[in-house]
Scaffold this motif. Structure first.
Motif, short mmCIF file in Angstrom:
data_model
loop_
_atom_site.label_atom_id
_atom_site.label_comp_id
_atom_site.label_asym_id
_atom_site.label_seq_id
_atom_site.Cartn_x
_atom_site.Cartn_y
_atom_site.Cartn_z
N THR A 90 0.85 -1.19 0.00
CA THR A 90 0.00 0.00 0.00
C THR A 90 0.89 1.24 0.00
O THR A 90 2.10 1.16 0.23
CB THR A 90 -0.90 0.04 1.24
N VAL A 91 0.28 2.38 -0.24
CA VAL A 91 1.02 3.64 -0.17
C VAL A 91 1.64 3.81 1.21
O VAL A 91 2.80 4.20 1.34
CB VAL A 91 0.08 4.82 -0.50
N LEU A 125 -4.71 8.68 0.17
CA LEU A 125 -4.28 7.59 -0.70
C LEU A 125 -3.55 6.47 0.04
O LEU A 125 -3.13 5.49 -0.57
CB LEU A 125 -3.35 8.13 -1.80
N LYS A 127 -4.21 3.92 1.79
CA LYS A 127 -4.64 2.53 1.73
C LYS A 127 -4.62 1.95 0.31
O LYS A 127 -4.88 0.77 0.12
CB LYS A 127 -6.05 2.41 2.30
N ARG A 128 -4.32 2.79 -0.66
CA ARG A 128 -4.29 2.30 -2.05
C ARG A 128 -2.95 1.67 -2.39
O ARG A 128 -1.97 1.83 -1.68
CB ARG A 128 -4.57 3.46 -3.02
N ARG A 129 -2.95 0.97 -3.55
CA ARG A 129 -1.70 0.41 -4.07
C ARG A 129 -1.24 1.27 -5.25
O ARG A 129 -2.05 1.99 -5.85
CB ARG A 129 -1.89 -1.04 -4.50
N ASP A 131 -0.69 0.82 -8.36
CA ASP A 131 -1.37 0.73 -9.65
C ASP A 131 -2.75 1.41 -9.64
O ASP A 131 -3.41 1.51 -10.68
CB ASP A 131 -1.50 -0.73 -10.11
N GLU A 132 -3.18 1.88 -8.49
CA GLU A 132 -4.43 2.61 -8.39
C GLU A 132 -4.21 4.13 -8.39
O GLU A 132 -5.15 4.90 -8.23
CB GLU A 132 -5.17 2.23 -7.10
N LEU A 133 -2.96 4.54 -8.59
CA LEU A 133 -2.61 5.95 -8.53
C LEU A 133 -2.24 6.49 -9.90
O LEU A 133 -1.82 5.75 -10.79
CB LEU A 133 -1.42 6.15 -7.58
N SER A 134 -2.36 7.81 -10.04
CA SER A 134 -1.87 8.47 -11.24
C SER A 134 -0.35 8.59 -11.16
O SER A 134 0.26 8.35 -10.10
CB SER A 134 -2.47 9.87 -11.36
N GLN A 137 0.68 11.08 -8.52
CA GLN A 137 0.51 10.56 -7.17
C GLN A 137 1.62 9.57 -6.81
O GLN A 137 2.13 9.57 -5.69
CB GLN A 137 -0.87 9.90 -7.05
N GLN A 138 1.99 8.75 -7.78
CA GLN A 138 3.07 7.80 -7.52
C GLN A 138 4.40 8.51 -7.26
O GLN A 138 5.19 8.08 -6.41
CB GLN A 138 3.22 6.84 -8.70
#
Length: 355
Positions: A90-91, A125, A127-129, A131-134, A137-138
């Protein structure tokens, strides 16, 4: 925590990537390496990180010779233009990963991750991984991980190049402050003179593997010591023209000249005159303005500014001016240039001063 290079160089297969140089970076401030693509910026960062070994010379950090230390034994954080995150984490865990290695308490991990996430505006963000980010954001996640690590040396390889304009502008203002709080030595590479100016601190100009100048960023921009340094720190490109200096003044190729007492103590002969695009005016503003003429090649309009590309004195020049102008191709226009806005360089490319 000063970082010092002692006669450092990198050469492979008879190709010089970094020419021998010695330099001591200023600690606790932003240090920007400014140079065009393939000038050697990435190679220099990899040498600092310990990812490559120099051909000669040494690297000292905090008065310790770290030249032969493997990267694992250096407290270094590096952020690349192409962001690198762990896809299965996760982030939150991406940002926390350097802290896990140090076996810091869970309470401290949460505190530091949330603090840096808030600074970089990625708290929602966590809780996200990846590949779910722009892409933007990454990249912020990668920057957050570098901040959280609290490394003594932080290397930033054009980290904002892939971000959208608004976020890039925000982070350019924030990054020097964010890293200043950590006390780390920060080295940031860029191809953009405007970015170096916004970041402030100190800058080094790099050209074909050679460090050509290292000074406070504003001073380097205003007072380049060589033609190469002036060209490296100019966007649009530095306008240049061959001139002849004699007892009567400074003469351009088309016969236009300044009758001036400047540079009278310098030898007569051939020189190169350099001046930036915004110093070439469409209207006279000073008493010593020299009127020049040029043939328009193309006019670029960017917002409320115009970039007029033209041919003059056998050279391609650019006029950067406020306002919208629609000059036609091959149109002859008048321009004005003040000698006080020009740099004079000798035949070796060294800056000549009014002694």
């Amino acid at each position: 925590m000063a970082l010092e290079f002692k006669n450092l160089s990198k050469k492979e297969y008879n190709v010089t990537f970094i020419a021998p140089f010695s330099l001591k970076l200023k600690p606790g401030i932003f240090n920007t390496i400014l140079g065009p693509t393939l000038s050697g910026k990435k190679t220099l960062l990899r040498l600092m990180a310990g990812l490559e070994k120099p051909t000669s010379g040494e690297i000292w950090h905090k008065e310790i010779n770290v030249t032969k230390l493997p990267v694992q034994q250096r407290n270094v954080a590096m952020v690349y233009q192409q962001f690198i995150n762990y896809p299965t984490m996760t982030v939150f865990e991406n940002i926390a990963s350097p802290l896990r290695v140090k076996k810091i308490t869970e309470k401290e991990v949460k505190s530091r991750v949330h603090k840096v996430a808030e600074l970089l505006k990625i708290s929602p963000l966590l809780k996200r991984r990846p590949d779910e980010l722009s892409g933007g954001q990454q990249q912020r996640v990668a920057l957050a991980r570098a901040l959280t690590k609290e490394a003594e040396l932080v290397l930033l390889d054009e980290p904002l190049a892939n971000l959208d304009y608004k976020l890039r502008e925000e982070l350019r203002e924030e990054l020097p402050r964010l890293f200043a709080e950590t006390g780390a030595t920060v080295v940031y590479t860029t191809t953009e003179p405007s970015e170096a100016l916004l970041l402030g601190g100190y800058s080094a100009t790099l050209h074909e593997g050679r460090i050509t100048q290292y000074d406070p960023t504003q001073s380097l921009y205003k007072d380049p010591i060589s033609l190469v340094a002036a060209k490296t720190f100019s966007d649009p490109p530095l306008n240049t023209v061959k001139v002849e200096k004699n007892s009567e003044g400074i003469f351009l190729e088309d016969g236009a000249h300044w009758k001036t007492s400047k540079y009278t103590n310098n030898p007569n002969g051939n020189y190169t005159l350099g001046f930036r695009a915004h110093h070439l005016k469409l209207f006279s503003t000073k008493n010593d303005d020299l009127k020049l003429t040029g043939e328009v090649l193309v006019t670029e309009i960017s917002g409320s500014e115009s970039f007029v590309h033209l041919k003059a004195n056998g050279n391609n020049w650019v006029v950067h001016t406020h306002g919208i102008y629609n000059f036609k191709e091959e149109e002859q226009i008048e321009m004005y240039l003040s000698l006080s806005n020009c740099y004079l360089f000798d035949t070796e490319g060294s800056r000549v001063y009014d002694e």
